[in-house]
Each structure stands twice: as structure tokens, then as C-alpha cells.
Design a protein around this motif. Structure first.
Motif, PDB file in Angstrom:
ATOM      1  N   ASN A   1       0.834  -1.202   0.000  1.00 35.77           N
ATOM      2  CA  ASN A   1       0.000   0.000   0.000  1.00 35.77           C
ATOM      3  C   ASN A   1       0.869   1.251   0.000  1.00 35.77           C
ATOM      4  O   ASN A   1       1.886   1.309   0.696  1.00 35.77           O
ATOM      5  CB  ASN A   1      -0.912  -0.006   1.223  1.00 35.77           C
ATOM      6  N   ALA A   2       0.442   2.238  -0.769  1.00 30.61           N
ATOM      7  CA  ALA A   2       1.068   3.566  -0.759  1.00 30.61           C
ATOM      8  C   ALA A   2      -0.010   4.581  -0.404  1.00 30.61           C
ATOM      9  O   ALA A   2      -1.087   4.575  -0.992  1.00 30.61           O
ATOM     10  CB  ALA A   2       1.669   3.890  -2.113  1.00 30.61           C
ATOM     11  N   ARG A   3       0.283   5.452   0.550  1.00 33.53           N
ATOM     12  CA  ARG A   3      -0.748   6.368   1.018  1.00 33.53           C
ATOM     13  C   ARG A   3      -0.141   7.714   1.410  1.00 33.53           C
ATOM     14  O   ARG A   3       0.959   7.783   1.957  1.00 33.53           O
ATOM     15  CB  ARG A   3      -1.466   5.776   2.234  1.00 33.53           C
ATOM     16  N   ARG A   4      -0.886   8.753   1.122  1.00 37.54           N
ATOM     17  CA  ARG A   4      -0.589  10.054   1.711  1.00 37.54           C
ATOM     18  C   ARG A   4      -1.899  10.802   1.867  1.00 37.54           C
ATOM     19  O   ARG A   4      -2.875  10.523   1.167  1.00 37.54           O
ATOM     20  CB  ARG A   4       0.408  10.850   0.874  1.00 37.54           C
ATOM     21  N   ARG A   5      -1.939  11.740   2.795  1.00 41.60           N
ATOM     22  CA  ARG A   5      -3.176  12.426   3.135  1.00 41.60           C
ATOM     23  C   ARG A   5      -3.148  13.901   2.772  1.00 41.60           C
ATOM     24  O   ARG A   5      -4.198  14.545   2.800  1.00 41.60           O
ATOM     25  CB  ARG A   5      -3.453  12.269   4.628  1.00 41.60           C
ATOM     26  N   VAL A   6      -1.991  14.450   2.501  1.00 35.34           N
ATOM     27  CA  VAL A   6      -1.842  15.878   2.193  1.00 35.34           C
ATOM     28  C   VAL A   6      -1.202  16.014   0.820  1.00 35.34           C
ATOM     29  O   VAL A   6      -0.192  15.352   0.551  1.00 35.34           O
ATOM     30  CB  VAL A   6      -0.977  16.583   3.255  1.00 35.34           C
ATOM     31  N   PRO A   7      -1.734  16.856  -0.060  1.00 34.61           N
ATOM     32  CA  PRO A   7      -2.869  17.749   0.148  1.00 34.61           C
ATOM     33  C   PRO A   7      -4.232  17.071   0.040  1.00 34.61           C
ATOM     34  O   PRO A   7      -5.239  17.619   0.501  1.00 34.61           O
ATOM     35  CB  PRO A   7      -2.686  18.787  -0.964  1.00 34.61           C
ATOM     36  N   VAL A   8      -4.282  15.897  -0.599  1.00 33.02           N
ATOM     37  CA  VAL A   8      -5.522  15.143  -0.663  1.00 33.02           C
ATOM     38  C   VAL A   8      -5.186  13.687  -0.350  1.00 33.02           C
ATOM     39  O   VAL A   8      -4.040  13.263  -0.485  1.00 33.02           O
ATOM     40  CB  VAL A   8      -6.214  15.239  -2.044  1.00 33.02           C
ATOM     41  N   LEU A   9      -6.207  12.934   0.064  1.00 33.80           N
ATOM     42  CA  LEU A   9      -5.989  11.532   0.358  1.00 33.80           C
ATOM     43  C   LEU A   9      -5.729  10.769  -0.931  1.00 33.80           C
ATOM     44  O   LEU A   9      -6.506  10.834  -1.877  1.00 33.80           O
ATOM     45  CB  LEU A   9      -7.210  10.942   1.055  1.00 33.80           C
ATOM     46  N   GLU A  10      -4.608  10.048  -0.950  1.00 30.62           N
ATOM     47  CA  GLU A  10      -4.287   9.137  -2.040  1.00 30.62           C
ATOM     48  C   GLU A  10      -4.000   7.780  -1.421  1.00 30.62           C
ATOM     49  O   GLU A  10      -3.255   7.692  -0.445  1.00 30.62           O
ATOM     50  CB  GLU A  10      -3.061   9.620  -2.827  1.00 30.62           C
ATOM     51  N   ASP A  11      -4.544   6.738  -2.021  1.00 34.70           N
ATOM     52  CA  ASP A  11      -4.449   5.405  -1.452  1.00 34.70           C
ATOM     53  C   ASP A  11      -4.348   4.411  -2.607  1.00 34.70           C
ATOM     54  O   ASP A  11      -5.291   4.286  -3.389  1.00 34.70           O
ATOM     55  CB  ASP A  11      -5.687   5.128  -0.603  1.00 34.70           C
ATOM     56  N   TYR A  12      -3.229   3.734  -2.707  1.00 32.07           N
ATOM     57  CA  TYR A  12      -2.993   2.810  -3.812  1.00 32.07           C
ATOM     58  C   TYR A  12      -2.632   1.431  -3.278  1.00 32.07           C
ATOM     59  O   TYR A  12      -1.952   1.311  -2.250  1.00 32.07           O
ATOM     60  CB  TYR A  12      -1.855   3.320  -4.706  1.00 32.07           C
ATOM     61  N   TRP A  13      -3.047   0.402  -4.023  1.00 32.68           N
ATOM     62  CA  TRP A  13      -2.804  -0.987  -3.634  1.00 32.68           C
ATOM     63  C   TRP A  13      -2.199  -1.775  -4.772  1.00 32.68           C
ATOM     64  O   TRP A  13      -2.510  -1.537  -5.944  1.00 32.68           O
ATOM     65  CB  TRP A  13      -4.123  -1.650  -3.232  1.00 32.68           C
ATOM     66  N   GLY A  14      -1.355  -2.730  -4.409  1.00 29.26           N
ATOM     67  CA  GLY A  14      -0.882  -3.700  -5.372  1.00 29.26           C
ATOM     68  C   GLY A  14      -1.873  -4.827  -5.525  1.00 29.26           C
ATOM     69  O   GLY A  14      -2.926  -4.851  -4.873  1.00 29.26           O
ATOM     70  N   GLN A  15      -1.516  -5.800  -6.349  1.00 28.99           N
ATOM     71  CA  GLN A  15      -2.438  -6.893  -6.657  1.00 28.99           C
ATOM     72  C   GLN A  15      -2.360  -8.024  -5.639  1.00 28.99           C
ATOM     73  O   GLN A  15      -3.232  -8.889  -5.610  1.00 28.99           O
ATOM     74  CB  GLN A  15      -2.150  -7.443  -8.065  1.00 28.99           C
ATOM     75  N   GLY A  16      -1.327  -8.008  -4.804  1.00 29.35           N
ATOM     76  CA  GLY A  16      -1.174  -9.030  -3.772  1.00 29.35           C
ATOM     77  C   GLY A  16      -0.273 -10.174  -4.205  1.00 29.35           C
ATOM     78  O   GLY A  16      -0.163 -10.494  -5.388  1.00 29.35           O
ATOM     79  N   THR A  17       0.351 -10.767  -3.209  1.00 30.08           N
ATOM     80  CA  THR A  17       1.185 -11.945  -3.445  1.00 30.08           C
ATOM     81  C   THR A  17       0.922 -12.958  -2.338  1.00 30.08           C
ATOM     82  O   THR A  17       0.836 -12.597  -1.159  1.00 30.08           O
ATOM     83  CB  THR A  17       2.683 -11.569  -3.523  1.00 30.08           C
ATOM     84  N   GLN A  18       0.765 -14.208  -2.718  1.00 32.22           N
ATOM     85  CA  GLN A  18       0.388 -15.255  -1.760  1.00 32.22           C
ATOM     86  C   GLN A  18       1.612 -15.747  -1.000  1.00 32.22           C
ATOM     87  O   GLN A  18       2.643 -16.078  -1.602  1.00 32.22           O
ATOM     88  CB  GLN A  18      -0.253 -16.430  -2.495  1.00 32.22           C
ATOM     89  N   VAL A  19       1.484 -15.810   0.312  1.00 38.52           N
ATOM     90  CA  VAL A  19       2.483 -16.423   1.174  1.00 38.52           C
ATOM     91  C   VAL A  19       1.819 -17.597   1.891  1.00 38.52           C
ATOM     92  O   VAL A  19       0.802 -17.418   2.555  1.00 38.52           O
ATOM     93  CB  VAL A  19       3.043 -15.412   2.192  1.00 38.52           C
ATOM     94  N   THR A  20       2.405 -18.768   1.733  1.00 44.34           N
ATOM     95  CA  THR A  20       1.877 -19.966   2.384  1.00 44.34           C
ATOM     96  C   THR A  20       2.978 -20.591   3.224  1.00 44.34           C
ATOM     97  O   THR A  20       4.070 -20.884   2.714  1.00 44.34           O
ATOM     98  CB  THR A  20       1.379 -20.977   1.348  1.00 44.34           C
ATOM     99  N   VAL A  21       2.691 -20.772   4.503  1.00 43.83           N
ATOM    100  CA  VAL A  21       3.650 -21.375   5.432  1.00 43.83           C
ATOM    101  C   VAL A  21       3.092 -22.720   5.844  1.00 43.83           C
ATOM    102  O   VAL A  21       2.091 -22.806   6.552  1.00 43.83           O
ATOM    103  CB  VAL A  21       3.884 -20.482   6.652  1.00 43.83           C
ATOM    104  N   SER A  22       3.746 -23.763   5.381  1.00 41.01           N
ATOM    105  CA  SER A  22       3.240 -25.106   5.621  1.00 41.01           C
ATOM    106  C   SER A  22       4.366 -26.118   5.478  1.00 41.01           C
ATOM    107  O   SER A  22       5.273 -25.933   4.667  1.00 41.01           O
ATOM    108  CB  SER A  22       2.118 -25.434   4.639  1.00 41.01           C
ATOM    109  N   SER A  23       4.262 -27.186   6.254  1.00 40.06           N
ATOM    110  CA  SER A  23       5.230 -28.268   6.119  1.00 40.06           C
ATOM    111  C   SER A  23       4.710 -29.344   5.179  1.00 40.06           C
ATOM    112  O   SER A  23       5.389 -30.344   4.928  1.00 40.06           O
ATOM    113  CB  SER A  23       5.547 -28.860   7.490  1.00 40.06           C
TER     114      SER A  23
END
Length: 118
Positions: A96-118
Motif C-alpha cells: 500500500n502507498a498512502r498520503r493524506r496531504v494535500p488530498v488523500l491518495e491510497d494505492y494498492w498492489g495486486q497481492g502476493t500469496q504467502v503460504t507457510v506449511s510443512s
């Protein structure tokens, strides 16, 4: 507009390590506060770690001492080093990338899967 692309997820055994990377577009990357969030099915997206434009980091209690967030503004990249991984860390991780000044901006990536398993 900022476009974010995550990488580095995968399958790892308990106790293992992964490093996630998030590359942002544009020349203003350095002015954004950056964060890593994670989400599991049926649950809200929760903050894992954040780092301000000035480099101050904060962590969720569940990952303190195991995860480290860092940023390299010259490379427009934020990292999440994850050590001592546990099965409960399994989730889709979002940048996530965010800033609030001078206006709110909020950006997201598409995500990456993390799986912890034996």
C-alpha cells in the motif's frame, strides 16, 4: 497515480524466511507512506508493517521481532523481510502507498500469496 507490483511470495516451511518486494511507479514514490497488509479468506485486510516517508517503521504485535520493513527510494521499492514464519502468517500480502496531504491518495498492489506449511 502510483502503480504497485509485489513479488516474492511463495511456499515456505515453518521457521523459514521470505522477502517480499513492492516496486512503485512514478517519481514521487519517496513522499508516500508505505505499508504491507495481509488478508485471509473471510477476513479484513490487516496492517502488518508500515514505514513513513521519513523511514519510521511500525509493526503489528504478531510480527514484531520477526518481520522487518524497509524502503529504497532510489529503487522505488519497499521490502518486507519475514523470518521465523509461522503457519498463521499464511495470507495474501498487499503493498500500500498512502498520503493524506494535500488530498488523500491510497494505492494498492495486486497481492502476493504467502503460504507457510510443512
Amino acid at each position: 497515480q502510483v502503480q504497485l507490483v509485489e513479488s516474492g511470495g511463495g511456499l515456505v516451511q515453518p521457521g523459514g524466511s521470505l522477502r517480499l518486494s513492492c516496486v512503485g511507479s512514478g517519481s514521487t514514490f519517496r513522499i508516500y507512506n508505505m505499508g504491507w497488509y495481509r488478508q485471509t479468506p473471510g477476513n479484513e485486510r490487516d496492517l502488518v508493517a508500515g514505514i513513513t516517508s521519513g523511514g519510521i517503521a511500525n509493526y503489528a504485535d504478531a510480527v514484531k521481532g520477526r518481520f522487518t520493513i524497509s524502503r529504497d527510494n532510489a529503487k522505488n521499492t519497499v521490502y518486507l523481510q519475514m523470518n521465523g514464519l509461522k503457519p498463521e502468517d499464511t495470507a495474501v500480502y498487499f503493498c500500500n502507498a498512502r498520503r493524506r496531504v494535500p488530498v488523500l491518495e491510497d494505492y494498492w498492489g495486486q497481492g502476493t500469496q504467502v503460504t507457510v506449511s510443512s
